[in-house]
Motif scaffolding. Structure first.
Motif, PDB file in Angstrom:
ATOM      1  N   SER A  19     -15.941  22.100 -50.152  1.00 38.94           N
ATOM      2  CA  SER A  19     -14.433  22.096 -50.041  1.00 38.94           C
ATOM      3  C   SER A  19     -13.447  20.932 -51.081  1.00 38.94           C
ATOM      4  O   SER A  19     -14.084  19.474 -51.317  1.00 38.94           O
ATOM      5  CB  SER A  19     -13.978  21.685 -48.096  1.00 38.94           C
ATOM      6  N   ASP A  60      -9.736  18.254 -52.006  1.00 38.12           N
ATOM      7  CA  ASP A  60      -8.599  17.468 -52.021  1.00 38.12           C
ATOM      8  C   ASP A  60      -7.885  17.860 -52.082  1.00 38.12           C
ATOM      9  O   ASP A  60      -8.055  17.683 -53.284  1.00 38.12           O
ATOM     10  CB  ASP A  60      -8.956  16.114 -51.281  1.00 38.12           C
ATOM     11  N   ASN A 110      -4.193  17.059 -51.478  1.00 35.34           N
ATOM     12  CA  ASN A 110      -3.699  16.602 -50.835  1.00 35.34           C
ATOM     13  C   ASN A 110      -2.218  16.476 -52.137  1.00 35.34           C
ATOM     14  O   ASN A 110      -0.727  16.319 -52.186  1.00 35.34           O
ATOM     15  CB  ASN A 110      -3.499  15.459 -49.956  1.00 35.34           C
ATOM     16  N   SER A 116      -5.117  21.055 -44.978  1.00 39.35           N
ATOM     17  CA  SER A 116      -6.473  20.489 -44.926  1.00 39.35           C
ATOM     18  C   SER A 116      -8.040  20.428 -46.009  1.00 39.35           C
ATOM     19  O   SER A 116      -6.822  21.434 -47.253  1.00 39.35           O
ATOM     20  CB  SER A 116      -7.098  22.246 -44.091  1.00 39.35           C
ATOM     21  N   PRO A 117      -8.344  20.672 -45.770  1.00 40.69           N
ATOM     22  CA  PRO A 117      -9.137  20.321 -47.456  1.00 40.69           C
ATOM     23  C   PRO A 117      -9.859  21.918 -47.957  1.00 40.69           C
ATOM     24  O   PRO A 117     -10.069  22.866 -46.972  1.00 40.69           O
ATOM     25  CB  PRO A 117     -10.300  19.812 -47.231  1.00 40.69           C
TER      26      PRO A 117
END
Length: 170
Positions: free
Chosen positions: A20, A22, A24, A37-38
């Motif tokens: 997973s 990130d 963002n 979400s990740p």
């Protein structure tokens, strides 16, 4: 998530990525997306003939969005297929000649920018909670999905407003 093209070609092995990350940055500046979400990444990296590296898999993410019609928050899961083919460019002219590959000048390839671009391109332009969303009433602001408001939203062209009563009989 990196791999080395020359090393992968010389060993003729397959690499799998299952992790997973990130992302963002992908939703920055998007007021209609409140959370991502990740992103679960499942990729298989394998060498092919001709010095080509084939990367296939999918990106899975859960997003919290705001409907563009009724402004209701909702969550939606996205499964985005990912497929890229990389090749080491011997010269800049070679990189411009073929569009089937992502030509790279470095031996080490970072997949993160390619995954971010794929995620960004698959985000909805105007998210909808439902395809049949009625939206908000332009007169009273009521959410028409919850209950009809009864407002008359008939628009009359102001140039023809004087003729509105012309055919009415007393």
């Amino acid at each position: 998530m990196n791999f080395n093209i020359r090393e992968l070609m010389s060993k003729d092995t397959t690499i799998t990525f299952d992790q997973s990350i990130d992302m963002n940055r992908v939703i920055e500046g998007r007021p209609d997306i409140t959370y991502i979400s990740p992103v679960k990444v499942e990729l298989v990296v394998r060498p092919e003939m001709g010095g080509v590296i084939d990367v296939r898999g999918e990106l899975n993410a859960e997003l919290k969005l705001q409907c563009s019609r009724c402004l209701t928050p909702f969550a939606k899961s996205y499964v985005i297929p990912f497929h890229e083919r990389f090749k080491l460019a011997d010269s800049p002219e070679e990189a411009e000649a073929d569009e089937d590959f992502e030509f790279v000048s470095e031996e080490r390839v970072d997949l993160t920018p390619y995954m971010e671009a794929e995620m960004y391109m698959n985000l909805p332009y105007a998210p909808l909670c439902d395809e049949d969303c009625q939206g908000l009433c332009p007169t009273c602001g009521n959410n028409r999905n919850d209950k009809p408001c009864g407002c008359s939203n008939e628009k009359i062209d102001p140039r023809l407003a004087a003729l509105q009563d012309f055919f009415k009989k007393d």
